[in-house]
Enzyme design. Structure first.
Site, short mmCIF file in Angstrom:
data_model
loop_
_atom_site.label_atom_id
_atom_site.label_comp_id
_atom_site.label_asym_id
_atom_site.label_seq_id
_atom_site.Cartn_x
_atom_site.Cartn_y
_atom_site.Cartn_z
N LYS A 9 0.81 -1.22 0.00
CA LYS A 9 0.00 0.00 0.00
C LYS A 9 0.85 1.28 0.00
CE LYS A 9 -3.84 -2.24 2.40
NZ LYS A 9 -4.78 -2.10 3.54
N TYR A 58 -16.48 3.48 5.77
CA TYR A 58 -15.06 3.73 5.50
C TYR A 58 -14.66 3.49 4.04
CZ TYR A 58 -14.89 -1.36 6.06
OH TYR A 58 -15.12 -2.70 5.95
N ARG A 86 -1.18 -14.55 5.10
CA ARG A 86 -2.10 -13.84 6.01
C ARG A 86 -1.53 -13.82 7.44
NH1 ARG A 86 -6.40 -10.52 5.04
NH2 ARG A 86 -7.42 -11.35 6.87
N ARG A 99 2.25 -6.14 9.99
CA ARG A 99 1.44 -5.04 10.54
C ARG A 99 1.77 -4.79 12.01
NH1 ARG A 99 -4.55 -6.23 7.97
NH2 ARG A 99 -4.11 -5.40 5.87
N ASN A 109 -2.17 0.39 6.76
CA ASN A 109 -1.55 -0.76 7.41
C ASN A 109 -0.61 -1.55 6.50
OD1 ASN A 109 -3.39 -2.04 5.75
ND2 ASN A 109 -4.78 -2.57 7.42
N HIS A 112 -2.02 -5.63 1.98
CA HIS A 112 -3.24 -6.42 1.88
C HIS A 112 -2.83 -7.80 1.38
CE1 HIS A 112 -7.16 -7.92 0.63
NE2 HIS A 112 -6.53 -8.35 -0.46
#
Length: 137
Positions: A9, A58, A86, A99, A109, A112
């Site tokens: 991100k 959001y 994950r 994270r 964060n 993804h």
């Protein structure tokens, strides 16, 4: 071998953490199958990616954040790639995860990762429409 999608991100770029994040995944022996750098991802791709959250309050803020800077979309491949990446991603409250160690915010964060095989198939088709999805599960 299983495939999954990872997005690096905009905040990872802003904070110079791209190599750290990708390095943590690489050290777990996941292979990059496809990768694209987006200086600014098209909003329609972001909205399609997060469509399951479109009714949430959001949603627009999240989409705004995701188009605020560069991102990298990556297809990784490996044994149990979805669950293992994950776990490596983690959450901001879990030390020892990407994270948990590096993120400062619940939205901004850093990363993804697909949360299921169905999500991986769908997300890979959004970011890599030319890629054939192959899994072992």
């Amino acid at each position: 071998m299983q495939r999954t999608l990872v997005l690096i991100k905009p905040d990872a770029f802003e904070r110079s953490l791209v190599a750290e994040i990708m390095g943590r995944i690489e050290k777990k022996n996941f292979k990059i199958v496809s990768m694209k750098f987006w200086s600014k991802a098209p909003r329609n791709l972001i909205e399609q990616h997060y469509k399951e959250h479109s009714e949430q309050s959001y949603f627009n803020d999240n989409c705004d954040f995701m188009v605020s800077g560069p991102i990298i979309s990556i297809v990784y491949e490996g044994t149990d790639a979805i669950s293992k990446i994950r776990r490596l991603q983690g959450n901001i409250l879990t030390p020892g995860t990407i994270r948990g160690d590096l993120a400062n915010d619940i939205r901004e964060n850093l990363i993804h990762a697909s949360d299921s095989e169905d999500s991986a198939v769908d997300e890979i088709s959004i970011w890599f429409p030319e890629t054939k999805m192959e899994t072992d599960n």
